[in-house]
Scaffold this motif. Structure first.
Motif, PDB file in Angstrom:
ATOM      1  N   PHE A 172     -68.998  10.440 -34.485  1.00 37.12           N
ATOM      2  CA  PHE A 172     -67.317   9.757 -35.521  1.00 37.12           C
ATOM      3  C   PHE A 172     -66.075   9.559 -34.124  1.00 37.12           C
ATOM      4  O   PHE A 172     -65.067   8.867 -34.824  1.00 37.12           O
ATOM      5  CB  PHE A 172     -66.779  10.027 -37.122  1.00 37.12           C
ATOM      6  CG  PHE A 172     -68.142  10.878 -37.393  1.00 37.12           C
ATOM      7  CD1 PHE A 172     -68.629   9.733 -37.945  1.00 37.12           C
ATOM      8  CD2 PHE A 172     -68.371  12.479 -37.748  1.00 37.12           C
ATOM      9  CE1 PHE A 172     -70.030   9.979 -39.319  1.00 37.12           C
ATOM     10  CE2 PHE A 172     -69.423  13.056 -38.705  1.00 37.12           C
ATOM     11  CZ  PHE A 172     -70.536  11.426 -39.024  1.00 37.12           C
ATOM     12  N   ARG A 173     -66.268   9.579 -33.006  1.00 36.50           N
ATOM     13  CA  ARG A 173     -65.287   9.102 -32.389  1.00 36.50           C
ATOM     14  C   ARG A 173     -64.255   7.590 -32.427  1.00 36.50           C
ATOM     15  O   ARG A 173     -65.637   6.606 -32.475  1.00 36.50           O
ATOM     16  CB  ARG A 173     -65.375   9.496 -31.147  1.00 36.50           C
ATOM     17  CG  ARG A 173     -64.326  10.106 -29.934  1.00 36.50           C
ATOM     18  CD  ARG A 173     -64.992  10.630 -28.758  1.00 36.50           C
ATOM     19  NE  ARG A 173     -65.860   9.223 -27.767  1.00 36.50           N
ATOM     20  CZ  ARG A 173     -66.035   9.180 -27.206  1.00 36.50           C
ATOM     21  NH1 ARG A 173     -65.610  10.566 -25.792  1.00 36.50           N
ATOM     22  NH2 ARG A 173     -66.937   8.778 -25.884  1.00 36.50           N
ATOM     23  N   TYR A 174     -63.460   7.498 -31.926  1.00 33.76           N
ATOM     24  CA  TYR A 174     -62.599   6.424 -32.209  1.00 33.76           C
ATOM     25  C   TYR A 174     -62.942   5.093 -33.381  1.00 33.76           C
ATOM     26  O   TYR A 174     -62.754   4.926 -33.473  1.00 33.76           O
ATOM     27  CB  TYR A 174     -62.717   5.479 -30.981  1.00 33.76           C
ATOM     28  CG  TYR A 174     -62.599   5.941 -29.679  1.00 33.76           C
ATOM     29  CD1 TYR A 174     -61.009   5.816 -29.765  1.00 33.76           C
ATOM     30  CD2 TYR A 174     -62.929   6.955 -28.451  1.00 33.76           C
ATOM     31  CE1 TYR A 174     -60.353   6.933 -28.607  1.00 33.76           C
ATOM     32  CE2 TYR A 174     -62.103   6.949 -27.857  1.00 33.76           C
ATOM     33  CZ  TYR A 174     -61.150   6.763 -27.270  1.00 33.76           C
ATOM     34  OH  TYR A 174     -60.143   7.876 -26.561  1.00 33.76           O
ATOM     35  N   LEU A 175     -63.232   5.881 -34.327  1.00 36.25           N
ATOM     36  CA  LEU A 175     -63.400   5.335 -36.019  1.00 36.25           C
ATOM     37  C   LEU A 175     -62.431   5.252 -37.118  1.00 36.25           C
ATOM     38  O   LEU A 175     -61.523   5.969 -37.660  1.00 36.25           O
ATOM     39  CB  LEU A 175     -64.200   6.283 -37.355  1.00 36.25           C
ATOM     40  CG  LEU A 175     -66.004   6.614 -37.136  1.00 36.25           C
ATOM     41  CD1 LEU A 175     -66.404   6.902 -37.574  1.00 36.25           C
ATOM     42  CD2 LEU A 175     -66.590   4.630 -36.286  1.00 36.25           C
ATOM     43  N   ASN A 176     -61.113   4.235 -35.778  1.00 36.96           N
ATOM     44  CA  ASN A 176     -59.955   4.122 -36.559  1.00 36.96           C
ATOM     45  C   ASN A 176     -60.061   3.712 -38.068  1.00 36.96           C
ATOM     46  O   ASN A 176     -59.093   3.799 -38.585  1.00 36.96           O
ATOM     47  CB  ASN A 176     -59.122   3.258 -35.513  1.00 36.96           C
ATOM     48  CG  ASN A 176     -59.221   3.560 -34.208  1.00 36.96           C
ATOM     49  OD1 ASN A 176     -58.573   5.008 -33.545  1.00 36.96           O
ATOM     50  ND2 ASN A 176     -59.156   2.978 -32.998  1.00 36.96           N
ATOM     51  N   TYR A 196     -65.876  16.666 -29.772  1.00 38.44           N
ATOM     52  CA  TYR A 196     -65.512  15.110 -29.893  1.00 38.44           C
ATOM     53  C   TYR A 196     -65.951  14.110 -30.705  1.00 38.44           C
ATOM     54  O   TYR A 196     -65.739  13.400 -31.016  1.00 38.44           O
ATOM     55  CB  TYR A 196     -65.853  14.250 -28.420  1.00 38.44           C
ATOM     56  CG  TYR A 196     -65.218  15.211 -26.789  1.00 38.44           C
ATOM     57  CD1 TYR A 196     -64.211  14.267 -26.489  1.00 38.44           C
ATOM     58  CD2 TYR A 196     -66.063  15.231 -26.275  1.00 38.44           C
ATOM     59  CE1 TYR A 196     -63.336  15.390 -25.266  1.00 38.44           C
ATOM     60  CE2 TYR A 196     -65.666  15.490 -25.196  1.00 38.44           C
ATOM     61  CZ  TYR A 196     -64.062  16.135 -24.342  1.00 38.44           C
ATOM     62  OH  TYR A 196     -63.941  16.493 -23.513  1.00 38.44           O
ATOM     63  N   MET A 197     -66.303  15.314 -31.572  1.00 35.92           N
ATOM     64  CA  MET A 197     -66.866  15.132 -32.836  1.00 35.92           C
ATOM     65  C   MET A 197     -66.058  13.883 -33.830  1.00 35.92           C
ATOM     66  O   MET A 197     -66.417  12.800 -34.062  1.00 35.92           O
ATOM     67  CB  MET A 197     -66.864  16.144 -33.887  1.00 35.92           C
ATOM     68  CG  MET A 197     -68.495  15.463 -35.072  1.00 35.92           C
ATOM     69  SD  MET A 197     -69.001  16.829 -36.299  1.00 35.92           S
ATOM     70  CE  MET A 197     -70.078  15.767 -37.077  1.00 35.92           C
ATOM     71  N   PHE A 198     -65.103  14.239 -33.260  1.00 34.48           N
ATOM     72  CA  PHE A 198     -63.682  13.465 -34.754  1.00 34.48           C
ATOM     73  C   PHE A 198     -62.463  12.907 -33.765  1.00 34.48           C
ATOM     74  O   PHE A 198     -61.615  12.261 -34.508  1.00 34.48           O
ATOM     75  CB  PHE A 198     -62.920  13.829 -36.131  1.00 34.48           C
ATOM     76  CG  PHE A 198     -64.624  14.759 -36.554  1.00 34.48           C
ATOM     77  CD1 PHE A 198     -64.864  14.036 -37.511  1.00 34.48           C
ATOM     78  CD2 PHE A 198     -64.703  15.979 -37.102  1.00 34.48           C
ATOM     79  CE1 PHE A 198     -65.979  13.973 -38.623  1.00 34.48           C
ATOM     80  CE2 PHE A 198     -65.914  16.598 -37.577  1.00 34.48           C
ATOM     81  CZ  PHE A 198     -66.448  15.569 -38.243  1.00 34.48           C
ATOM     82  N   GLN A 199     -62.788  12.922 -32.304  1.00 29.33           N
ATOM     83  CA  GLN A 199     -61.795  12.410 -32.099  1.00 29.33           C
ATOM     84  C   GLN A 199     -60.841  11.175 -31.933  1.00 29.33           C
ATOM     85  O   GLN A 199     -61.956   9.980 -31.664  1.00 29.33           O
ATOM     86  CB  GLN A 199     -62.152  12.845 -30.106  1.00 29.33           C
ATOM     87  CG  GLN A 199     -61.305  11.792 -29.057  1.00 29.33           C
ATOM     88  CD  GLN A 199     -61.705  12.084 -28.071  1.00 29.33           C
ATOM     89  OE1 GLN A 199     -63.022  11.893 -27.317  1.00 29.33           O
ATOM     90  NE2 GLN A 199     -60.826  12.121 -26.559  1.00 29.33           N
ATOM     91  N   ASN A 200     -59.911  11.212 -31.867  1.00 30.71           N
ATOM     92  CA  ASN A 200     -59.496   9.778 -31.783  1.00 30.71           C
ATOM     93  C   ASN A 200     -59.271   9.109 -33.148  1.00 30.71           C
ATOM     94  O   ASN A 200     -59.823   7.983 -32.859  1.00 30.71           O
ATOM     95  CB  ASN A 200     -59.433   8.793 -30.746  1.00 30.71           C
ATOM     96  CG  ASN A 200     -58.616   9.557 -29.828  1.00 30.71           C
ATOM     97  OD1 ASN A 200     -58.005  10.228 -29.642  1.00 30.71           O
ATOM     98  ND2 ASN A 200     -59.035   8.930 -28.105  1.00 30.71           N
ATOM     99  N   CYS A 201     -59.871  10.186 -34.215  1.00 26.63           N
ATOM    100  CA  CYS A 201     -60.308   9.008 -35.964  1.00 26.63           C
ATOM    101  C   CYS A 201     -58.589   9.505 -36.417  1.00 26.63           C
ATOM    102  O   CYS A 201     -58.699  10.374 -37.336  1.00 26.63           O
ATOM    103  CB  CYS A 201     -61.056   9.949 -36.476  1.00 26.63           C
ATOM    104  SG  CYS A 201     -62.629  10.218 -35.680  1.00 26.63           S
ATOM    105  N   PHE A 202     -57.600   8.063 -36.076  1.00 26.70           N
ATOM    106  CA  PHE A 202     -55.894   7.806 -35.917  1.00 26.70           C
ATOM    107  C   PHE A 202     -55.702   8.135 -37.655  1.00 26.70           C
ATOM    108  O   PHE A 202     -54.921   8.697 -38.343  1.00 26.70           O
ATOM    109  CB  PHE A 202     -55.991   7.534 -35.433  1.00 26.70           C
ATOM    110  CG  PHE A 202     -55.615   7.335 -34.099  1.00 26.70           C
ATOM    111  CD1 PHE A 202     -54.922   8.204 -33.418  1.00 26.70           C
ATOM    112  CD2 PHE A 202     -56.169   5.775 -33.220  1.00 26.70           C
ATOM    113  CE1 PHE A 202     -55.229   8.534 -31.640  1.00 26.70           C
ATOM    114  CE2 PHE A 202     -56.103   6.597 -32.147  1.00 26.70           C
ATOM    115  CZ  PHE A 202     -56.159   7.278 -31.515  1.00 26.70           C
ATOM    116  N   ASN A 203     -56.814   7.628 -37.683  1.00 26.07           N
ATOM    117  CA  ASN A 203     -56.354   7.859 -40.283  1.00 26.07           C
ATOM    118  C   ASN A 203     -57.476   8.116 -40.909  1.00 26.07           C
ATOM    119  O   ASN A 203     -56.586   8.118 -42.401  1.00 26.07           O
ATOM    120  CB  ASN A 203     -56.436   5.886 -39.907  1.00 26.07           C
ATOM    121  CG  ASN A 203     -55.533   4.952 -39.385  1.00 26.07           C
ATOM    122  OD1 ASN A 203     -54.018   5.030 -39.319  1.00 26.07           O
ATOM    123  ND2 ASN A 203     -56.404   3.861 -38.935  1.00 26.07           N
TER     124      ASN A 203
END
Length: 221
Positions: A172-176, A196-203
């Protein structure tokens, strides 16, 4: 125009239209009576604007890896009547399809698929996707499956059977655009790589992993 080809006994058509930059559309009626087994990279890096896969005979196909990879101009793909019941590899299938914003997979058969890694990676314009028909009971690799689908604003994977999955790396990486993901039905007993499964899921504001079982994990979330 493509005419006069006898493809009855051809099993592999890997990269057949790879980099076909002079085509915007291809009449696929020629492939209605074929026995292809390997269609990996079939349309990859082409300039096609739309594809109706129902015109292709795909009943014997086992490999669709990278099939639409890098089709940056593709905005419409009709998969409603495509027979994918024997396909085992769908890795990178729609990767880097920059222009497509919706993929209708409601009639997709994935009951024999083992590899879904990077299936939708870098579909940067994708806003909605219906995965309710997905049978993932044989899938072993889901790494980077939705990586960098930055504009995807909802994702329902609640029906996923993940009992045989060994890698969820960067899934799910980068799912902003995602604020929550329901993973309560995920069986993670055989997963070895969660990196890195949820890396950078900022929201991403809601994520319950309390039910995750990680007896075989070799890497951390």
């Amino acid at each position: 125009e493509i005419t006069g080809c006898d493809l009855t006994n051809v099993k592999s058509v890997q990269k057949l239209f790879y980099g076909a930059n002079k085509f915007n559309n291809i009449d696929l009626d020629l492939f209605s009576d074929t026995n292809f087994e390997d269609m990996s990279y079939f349309f990859a890096k082409s300039n096609l604007l739309s594809i109706e896969l129902s015109k292709l005979n795909t009943k014997n196909v086992k490999n669709m890896s990278h099939m639409f990879y890098g089709c940056g101009s593709l905005f419409s793909v009709d998969l409603n009547n495509a027979d994918t019941s024997l396909v085992e590899d769908m890795s990178y299938m729609f990767s880097n399809c920059d222009s497509i914003n919706n993929i209708d997979l409601t009639n997709f058969k994935t009951n024999n698929v083992k590899n879904m890694s990077n299936m939708f990676i870098d579909c940067i314009s994708l806003r909605s996707i219906d995965l309710s028909s997905f049978d993932t009971s044989k899938v072993e690799d889901m790494s980077n499956m939705f990586d960098s689908c930055s504009f995807l604003n909802s994702l329902d994977v609640s029906n996923f059977n993940t009992e045989n999955v060994k890698s969820m790396k960067g899934m799910f990486r980068y799912l902003n655009g995602i604020t929550s993901i329901q993973l309560r039905n995920f069986n993670t007993k055989n997963v070895k790589d969660f990196s890195y499964m949820f890396q950078n899921c900022f929201n991403l504001h809601a994520l319950d992993l309390s039910f995750f079982e990680t007896p075989n994990a070799e890497d951390n979330l």
